[in-house]
Design an enzyme around this catalytic site. Structure first.
Site, PDB file in Angstrom:
ATOM      1  CE  LYS A 290      -3.961  -2.174   0.111  1.00  0.00           C
ATOM      2  NZ  LYS A 290      -3.546  -3.581   0.106  1.00  0.00           N
TER       3      LYS A 290
HETATM    4  C1  LIG Z   1     -10.161  -3.247  -1.079  1.00  0.00           C
HETATM    5  C2  LIG Z   1      -9.470  -3.870   0.089  1.00  0.00           C
HETATM    6  N1  LIG Z   1     -10.140  -4.016   1.229  1.00  0.00           N
HETATM    7  C3  LIG Z   1      -9.571  -4.549   2.312  1.00  0.00           C
HETATM    8  C4  LIG Z   1      -8.265  -4.967   2.306  1.00  0.00           C
HETATM    9  C5  LIG Z   1      -7.709  -5.633   3.521  1.00  0.00           C
HETATM   10  O1  LIG Z   1      -6.560  -5.073   4.024  1.00  0.00           O
HETATM   11  P1  LIG Z   1      -5.470  -5.962   4.798  1.00  0.00           P
HETATM   12  O2  LIG Z   1      -4.744  -6.758   3.800  1.00  0.00           O
HETATM   13  O3  LIG Z   1      -4.615  -4.937   5.467  1.00  0.00           O
HETATM   14  O4  LIG Z   1      -6.212  -6.807   5.789  1.00  0.00           O
HETATM   15  C6  LIG Z   1      -7.511  -4.821   1.149  1.00  0.00           C
HETATM   16  C7  LIG Z   1      -6.105  -5.242   1.149  1.00  0.00           C
HETATM   17  O5  LIG Z   1      -5.437  -5.556   0.286  1.00  0.00           O
HETATM   18  C8  LIG Z   1      -8.125  -4.266   0.005  1.00  0.00           C
HETATM   19  O6  LIG Z   1      -7.454  -4.140  -1.146  1.00  0.00           O
END
Ligand SMILES: Cc1ncc(COP(=O)(O)O)c(C=O)c1O
Length: 487
Positions: A290
């Site tokens: 990210k």
């Molecule tokens: C659209 C979206 N929502 C939620 C998440 C979840 O984040 P995390 O991987 O930090 O749990 C991601 C992560 O890649 C995402 O791209």
């Protein structure tokens, strides 16, 4: 990609050269004479021009070879190569002018889709945690990260959490979404969006996305609302803001809560408001790919102080904040460590620079890819600031006889990493039952054809030019191969 993939004898035909261009994915060949010496470069664009002006595919390659094409000596050092390249692919010649290698932006490294940039105060702040012994979730950096983040996006209350998935779970719970409630989610998103609805005990309802923004379609939301609807989770996919005005209007009319999944959209703005700070809650991910990273990590922000308090308690096992080890409800350990927050603080200090580079990358891609026919680029819409977390395109190569996955394989051979757009949720076994009898033509099309290109902040201009050049030549090659039925 070795020199053997591009070499061709000057006596061979343009048809053979075209086949080579198709096989080597670079859209060019290097001609040699019978002694193996450099006889010029033929780019596929030159073959296209020759055929367009009545030339024959049976003509000799050396008739079209550009003998004065730039080359580099085989022993050229990195700096010389970097200076000469500017996105080009150049043959490396030995002392006898025999091509022995290829220089390109893809030679130095496999160009990554994403990678963290940790060149600010990250190590200094992490060291501070180590030397002061504050390594768990209690520590000054956690509070600083939360307040810096809240200020940065103009949110009322921010809570640092272990990742972007639990941020969604906490947002749903804190806003009272649970068993018996329906949560409307877009078909085109990462699975975390829908998984969080299941964790909360709610029932997800999948709807199609808009073909222009690739985000949840307000008309599809409206059609899916029932008396059991409780929440909408718009996702600002790849950094493109969702249609928040329309979504908020629907939510007001039907008394629904709106949780923005801004996992991919830190820095994106909708009518000059930060994405994530527009709905009742917003969630962010700080996974290593990210724009702002803490390795793993996330943030959930709330408009309402009471909801934020509930989320704070749930983040810490439901413990009474005034009475240690007294639990008011069943909660979770969703805390972020001080070590991670230290990295996050250093990342936030660099966010403006990161965003500025993302804008430059997007503009350079748009200039390089714009002229390629049938290439859909991220939409530019009034009032929306796309943070361009992942520069994603719909190259529509199907009309040129190759699938998106075959395109990805070809780019991989040119040392360009890509990522497919997400698969439609409605197509995957655990989520299928939540598609109802709705149709998802836009997600189907986007998902089948879309691809994310390298978008890391560390990407160089030469790498972007190289990627655009490869895609442009690949497009021309495929068009000629199709038109002339080259097997
Ligand atoms: C659209 C979206 N929502 C939620 C998440 C979840 O984040 P995390 O991987 O930090 O749990 C991601 C992560 O890649 C995402 O791209």
């Amino acid at each position: 990609m070795t020199i053997d993939h591009v070499l061709i004898n000057g006596g061979e035909t343009l048809a053979a050269a075209l086949k080579r261009c198709d096989d080597n994915c670079l859209g060019l060949v290097v001609a040699v004479d019978n002694g193996g010496r450099f006889a010029g470069v033929v780019e596929v664009g030159a073959i296209a021009s020759s055929l367009a002006s009545g030339g024959s595919l049976g003509a000799r390659v050396d008739g079209l070879a550009d003998k004065s094409a730039r080359t580099l000596p085989a022993g050229a050092d990195d700096a010389t190569m970097a200076k000469a390249l500017n996105g080009a692919v150049l043959p490396l010649l030995d002392a006898d002018r025999r091509p022995v290698g290829l220089a390109s932006a893809g030679r130095k490294r496999r160009i990554p889709v994403a990678e963290p940039v940790l060149s600010g105060n990250e190590s200094r702040y992490v060291n501070e945690c180590l030397t002061t012994n504050w390594i768990s979730s209690q520590g000054a950096f956690v509070r600083r990260f939360e307040s810096d983040f809240a200020q940065r996006i103009g949110a009322g209350h921010a809570l640092a959490v272990s990742n972007g998935t639990v941020a969604l779970h906490l947002a749903l719970l804190a806003l009272g979404v649970g068993k018996g409630d329906e949560v409307i989610v877009p078909d085109l998103t990462f699975a975390a969006t829908i998984n969080a609805a299941f964790y909360a005990g709610a029932t997800p309802v999948i709807v199609d996305v808009d073909r222009t923004t690739w985000n949840i379609d307000p008309a599809a939301i409206a059609a899916a609302i029932t008396p059991r609807s409780k929440a909408i989770i718009p996702v600002h996919l790849y950094g493109q803001p969702a249609a928040m005005d329309e979504i908020l209007a629907l939510a007001r009319r039907h008394n629904l809560v709106v949780i923005e999944d801004a996992a991919e959209a830190v820095g994106a703005r909708y009518n000059d408001k930060a994405c994530g700070a527009i709905g009742d809650a917003g969630t962010f991910s700080f996974f290593s790919n990210k724009l702002v990273t803490t390795g793993e990590g996330g943030m959930v922000v709330f408009r309402d102080a009471e909801a934020a308090e509930r989320a704070r308690r749930l983040r810490d096992h439901g413990m009474d904040p005034k009475k240690r080890y007294w639990h008011l409800e069943i909660g979770y350990n969703y805390r972020l460590t001080n070590l991670q927050a230290a990295i996050g603080c250093a990342q936030l200090e660099q966010l403006d620079g990161f965003l500025a580079r993302k804008m430059e990358i997007a503009a350079r891609y748009a200039a390089g890819l714009g002229p390629i026919p049938h290439m859909t680029l991220p939409a530019k819409l009034p009032g929306l600031k796309n943070s361009h977390w992942a520069y994603s395109i719909i190259p529509d190569m199907a009309r040129l006889g190759i699938t998106r996955d075959e395109l990805a394989d070809r780019l991989e051979r040119a040392r360009i990493e890509t990522r497919p757009l997400f698969y439609p949720l409605h197509a995957m076994p655990p989520y299928k039952p939540h598609a109802g009898n709705r149709a998802f033509p836009n997600t189907d099309w986007l998902s089948e054809n879309g691809i994310s290109l390298p978008s890391a902040v560390s990407l160089t201009d030469a790498e972007i030019d190289y990627i655009c050049g490869v895609l442009a030549r690949l497009h021309t090659t495929r068009r000629l191969v199709q038109d002339h039925r080259i097997a």
